[in-house]
Write an enzyme that holds these catalytic residues in place. Structure first.
Site, PDB file in Angstrom:
ATOM      1  N   HIS A 125       0.820  -1.227   0.000  1.00 31.84           N
ATOM      2  CA  HIS A 125       0.000   0.000   0.000  1.00 31.84           C
ATOM      3  C   HIS A 125       0.852   1.275   0.000  1.00 31.84           C
ATOM      4  CE1 HIS A 125      -3.673  -2.197   0.413  1.00 31.84           C
ATOM      5  NE2 HIS A 125      -3.399  -2.658   1.611  1.00 31.84           N
ATOM      6  N   ASP A 162      -2.760 -10.558  -2.599  1.00 30.87           N
ATOM      7  CA  ASP A 162      -3.343 -10.070  -1.347  1.00 30.87           C
ATOM      8  C   ASP A 162      -4.797  -9.658  -1.614  1.00 30.87           C
ATOM      9  OD1 ASP A 162      -2.219  -8.754   1.494  1.00 30.87           O
ATOM     10  OD2 ASP A 162      -3.945  -7.671   0.662  1.00 30.87           O
ATOM     11  N   HIS A 164      -6.349  -7.154  -0.646  1.00 33.05           N
ATOM     12  CA  HIS A 164      -6.461  -5.713  -0.867  1.00 33.05           C
ATOM     13  C   HIS A 164      -5.670  -5.316  -2.113  1.00 33.05           C
ATOM     14  CE1 HIS A 164      -6.952  -6.355   3.545  1.00 33.05           C
ATOM     15  NE2 HIS A 164      -7.983  -5.554   3.341  1.00 33.05           N
ATOM     16  N   ASP A 245      -4.729 -12.857   3.042  1.00 33.32           N
ATOM     17  CA  ASP A 245      -5.976 -12.401   3.653  1.00 33.32           C
ATOM     18  C   ASP A 245      -7.199 -12.629   2.763  1.00 33.32           C
ATOM     19  OD1 ASP A 245      -4.817 -10.516   2.004  1.00 33.32           O
ATOM     20  OD2 ASP A 245      -4.847  -8.894   3.483  1.00 33.32           O
TER      21      ASP A 245
HETATM   22 ZN   LIG Z   1      -4.257  -7.211   2.569  1.00 34.51          ZN
END
Ligand SMILES: [Zn+2]
Length: 309
Positions: A125, A162, A164, A245
């Site tokens: 991120h 991931d 996200h 995740d």
């Molecule tokens: Zn994540």
């Protein structure tokens, strides 16, 4: 030759505070899982400290110094509502960079088939000028730049599974045709980016998945979109943002993957690396917040990497 496994105790010492999902226990759970007998042939190495000059290729020297200067001597500093620094955080973030750059060097030198870096904080991120979402520096993008600068690679691919979207990695790749970035992620979900029409220069592939998508849907996304695009890019090195995740047990998201799905995707990415990049693949831990699911999924990932041995 075998699979390289890189980690460092400093990455456990980074402590965003009680109750934070990105906890030191995450890395301890992964290390315990990889202590089992079937992983005895891993080449184990402690991560060196990453060079600030490597981080500066993505973030600029001023940003790197500013983040490191914000590390507190005691207590905690918040960089955003999710991202906290403790005394050990600067060292941990530099170890994460050191882990993945040294793993790239080892794989390029032929000292290992491939590598997995079990480190924290995560990185995907972190944008060039902004730490966010538990991430300080974008380790995987830094590794891509290192591979280009130190080893002369013209085409480096980063694949991110991931749950996200890897907004920071996309920010680095989207204007540079020498990089390829593909991401599967739940959408909509934090950080809000990663729609399928975000394609960069044609070198970015986003595969947004609705909440509730299971392993079959995840595999279809890779088989129909991500793997063909990766194949067409013909990378000289494959880097993987390995977040776990998307597992059905994860408390931060709503995809329904099983541990075997992480093994499956790892094998497909290895095949692409073998086809185009002499097998050169290095992965780095990103998210994964249910300790049991994280440990089992990381084990399935590493087990798949070891099948190249
Ligand atoms: Zn994540």
């Amino acid at each position: 030759m075998a699979t390289l496994f890189v980690t460092h105790p400093d990455c456990i010492a980074h402590d965003p505070g009680a109750g934070h999902p990105e906890s030191p226990a995450r890395l301890s759970a992964v290390l315990k899982a990889l202590d089992e007998p079937q992983f005895r042939t891993l080449i184990r190495q402690e991560a060196p400290l990453g060079r600030k000059s490597d981080a500066a290729r993505v973030h600029g020297a001023r940003f790197v110094e500013a983040v490191l200067a914000s590390v507190p001597q005691s207590g905690r500093t918040a960089l955003d509502p999710d991202t906290f620094l403790s005394k050990a955080s600067g060292q941990a973030a530099l170890r994460a960079i050191g882990a993945i750059t040294c793993a790239v060097d080892a794989v390029v030198a032929g000292e290992a088939n491939n590598g997995f870096c079990a480190v924290r904080p995560p990185g995907h991120h972190a944008e060039p000028d902004r730490p966010m979402g538990f991430c300080l520096f974008n380790s995987v993008a830094i590794a891509a730049r290192h591979a280009q600068a130190a080893h002369g690679f013209g085409r480096v691919a980063i694949v991110d599974f991931d749950v996200h979207h890897g907004n920071g990695t996309q920010a680095v790749a989207q204007d540079d045709a020498s990089l390829f970035f593909a991401s599967s992620h739940q959408f909509p979900l934090y950080p809000g980016t990663g729609a399928s029409d975000e394609t960069g220069l044609g070198n970015v592939v986003n595969m947004p998945l609705a909440a509730g998508t299971d392993g079959a849907g995840f595999r279809r996304a890779f088989e129909t979109r991500i793997l063909p695009a990766l194949d067409a890019f013909a990378p000289e090195l494959v880097l993987v943002s390995a977040g776990f995740d998307a597992h059905r047990a994860d408390p931060l998201a709503g995809l329904e993957l099983e541990e075997s799905d992480f093994g499956w995707v790892t094998s497909r990415l290895l095949e692409a690396a073998q086809h185009h990049a002499k097998g050169r693949l290095v992965s780095i831990l990103e998210g994964g917040y249910d300790l049991k699911a994280l440990a089992g999924s990381a084990a399935a990932h590493v087990q798949a990497l070891m099948t190249q041995d």
